[in-house]
Design a protein around this motif. Sequence first.
Motif, short mmCIF file in Angstrom:
data_model
loop_
_atom_site.label_atom_id
_atom_site.label_comp_id
_atom_site.label_asym_id
_atom_site.label_seq_id
_atom_site.Cartn_x
_atom_site.Cartn_y
_atom_site.Cartn_z
N GLU A 147 8.31 -51.12 24.23
CA GLU A 147 9.49 -50.98 25.09
C GLU A 147 10.25 -49.70 24.76
OE1 GLU A 147 13.53 -53.47 26.37
OE2 GLU A 147 11.99 -54.38 25.08
N ILE A 148 10.61 -48.95 25.80
CA ILE A 148 11.38 -47.72 25.63
C ILE A 148 12.60 -47.77 26.53
CG2 ILE A 148 9.38 -46.33 24.98
CD1 ILE A 148 9.40 -45.19 27.85
N ALA A 149 13.57 -46.90 26.23
CA ALA A 149 14.82 -46.89 27.00
C ALA A 149 14.63 -46.28 28.38
CB ALA A 149 15.89 -46.13 26.22
N GLY A 150 13.77 -45.25 28.50
CA GLY A 150 13.55 -44.59 29.77
C GLY A 150 12.65 -45.39 30.70
N SER A 151 12.51 -44.92 31.93
CA SER A 151 11.68 -45.60 32.92
C SER A 151 10.33 -44.91 33.05
CB SER A 151 12.37 -45.61 34.29
OG SER A 151 13.54 -46.39 34.25
N THR A 152 9.28 -45.70 33.16
CA THR A 152 7.94 -45.18 33.37
C THR A 152 7.89 -44.34 34.63
OG1 THR A 152 6.97 -47.09 32.24
CG2 THR A 152 5.53 -45.86 33.74
N ARG A 153 7.19 -43.21 34.58
CA ARG A 153 7.16 -42.27 35.70
C ARG A 153 6.29 -42.79 36.86
NH1 ARG A 153 2.82 -37.56 34.26
NH2 ARG A 153 1.35 -38.86 33.12
N VAL A 154 6.51 -42.22 38.04
CA VAL A 154 5.73 -42.52 39.23
C VAL A 154 5.13 -41.21 39.74
CG1 VAL A 154 5.73 -43.44 41.57
CG2 VAL A 154 7.21 -44.47 39.82
N GLY B 116 9.84 -35.39 23.59
CA GLY B 116 10.24 -36.10 22.39
C GLY B 116 9.13 -36.22 21.37
N LEU B 117 7.86 -36.12 21.81
CA LEU B 117 6.75 -36.17 20.87
C LEU B 117 6.30 -34.75 20.55
CD1 LEU B 117 4.47 -39.13 22.04
CD2 LEU B 117 6.38 -39.13 20.44
N PRO B 118 6.24 -34.38 19.27
CA PRO B 118 5.82 -33.02 18.91
C PRO B 118 4.33 -32.84 19.09
CG PRO B 118 6.09 -34.35 16.94
CD PRO B 118 6.56 -35.21 18.09
N PRO B 119 3.85 -31.59 19.15
CA PRO B 119 2.41 -31.36 19.31
C PRO B 119 1.57 -32.00 18.21
CG PRO B 119 3.65 -29.33 19.68
CD PRO B 119 4.62 -30.33 19.14
N GLN B 120 2.16 -32.25 17.05
CA GLN B 120 1.42 -32.82 15.93
C GLN B 120 1.27 -34.34 16.03
OE1 GLN B 120 4.22 -30.86 15.55
NE2 GLN B 120 3.07 -28.95 15.25
N GLY C 100 8.23 -37.66 33.40
CA GLY C 100 8.23 -38.87 32.60
C GLY C 100 9.40 -38.92 31.64
N PRO C 101 9.64 -40.08 31.05
CA PRO C 101 10.80 -40.26 30.17
C PRO C 101 10.60 -39.59 28.82
CG PRO C 101 9.42 -42.21 30.12
CD PRO C 101 8.82 -41.30 31.15
N GLY C 102 11.71 -39.30 28.16
CA GLY C 102 11.64 -38.83 26.79
C GLY C 102 11.39 -39.99 25.84
N ILE C 103 10.78 -39.70 24.70
CA ILE C 103 10.47 -40.71 23.69
C ILE C 103 11.27 -40.40 22.44
CG2 ILE C 103 8.64 -41.78 22.31
CD1 ILE C 103 8.31 -42.31 25.26
#
Length: 315
Positions: free
Chosen positions: A82-89, A141-145, A107-110
């Motif tokens: 579960e995440i705070a943002g909404s899944t993209r369309v 929100g997710l880094p390349p690593q 898409g939402p930030g993580i």
Amino acid sequence: MILTVTPNPSLDRTYELPGLVRGAVLRAAADRVDPGGKGVNVSRAVAAAGHRTVAVAPLGGPEGALLARLLGEHGIEAAGVEIAGSTRVNITLVEPDGTLTKVNATGPGITAAEAESLLEAVRARSAAADWIACCGSLPRGLPPQWYAELVARSHRAGARIALDTSGRALTAALREHPDVIKPNAQELAEAVGRPLATVGDAVEAAAELRERGAGSVLASLGADGQLLVEASGTYFGSTCVESVRSNVGAGDASLAGFLAAGGAGPAALAAAVAHGAAAVQLPGSVMPTPADIDLPAVVTTSDVPLDRALTEPAP
């Protein structure tokens, strides 16, 4: 069981149009909504082939709830975080000649906490997995690593990793030695920093990525076929497709076929080519079933057409 990881899943809405006219009000001849995102598509193809699969993905808002429900309807266990943002369309417009116009949402930030929850969800289910397929671009929100960390943790747990991503995320993950990577021709060219004009150029680029850490390279060359470069040798496969209805998810279907057939060797490559070819003849992102599959011939190292020019040279 094949476990998939999709950091940026989507709902994919596809509209089939009699023609695309800018500024006009258009009426769709047909429309559909499918669970989407590269890893989700791999799970859908695995399930369509009759194998067990679990899909790990961040899910948020009513769009995320619908995505989880659609996965269940496809026989896929949704391990949603579960995440705070909404899944993209995402939106795909299909014209009668097969031309696609795609609009992909960002898409939402993580958050950092949500990112760690995704890693923990993978860890909790990795012991039962024959393969873990990590697929797609990384959301904000997710880094390349992040994929590199996922590969490292999964290897410590004894799992085999197939990685389908590009750019900095791919470069970082190579240091952790993913078992299989699946670039297309453009992504392969980008990874080695030079254009690819022939099948031989693609073979050399794949070999370079193996030297940089990939166990094997399954490269899609579009209409020209697919290439597998691994420790046992180099293999090439292609097949004839009479008409293309939609190429959405075709590469994901290829990876699913490859992993379901063992993830190594010419038989797995033949399954990859067959699944991809079947997928492009189906509407939207519909995944092929065993009845749609026609296995092509695969040639070995000595017969790979190294001098064949690529139909669409990679820049």
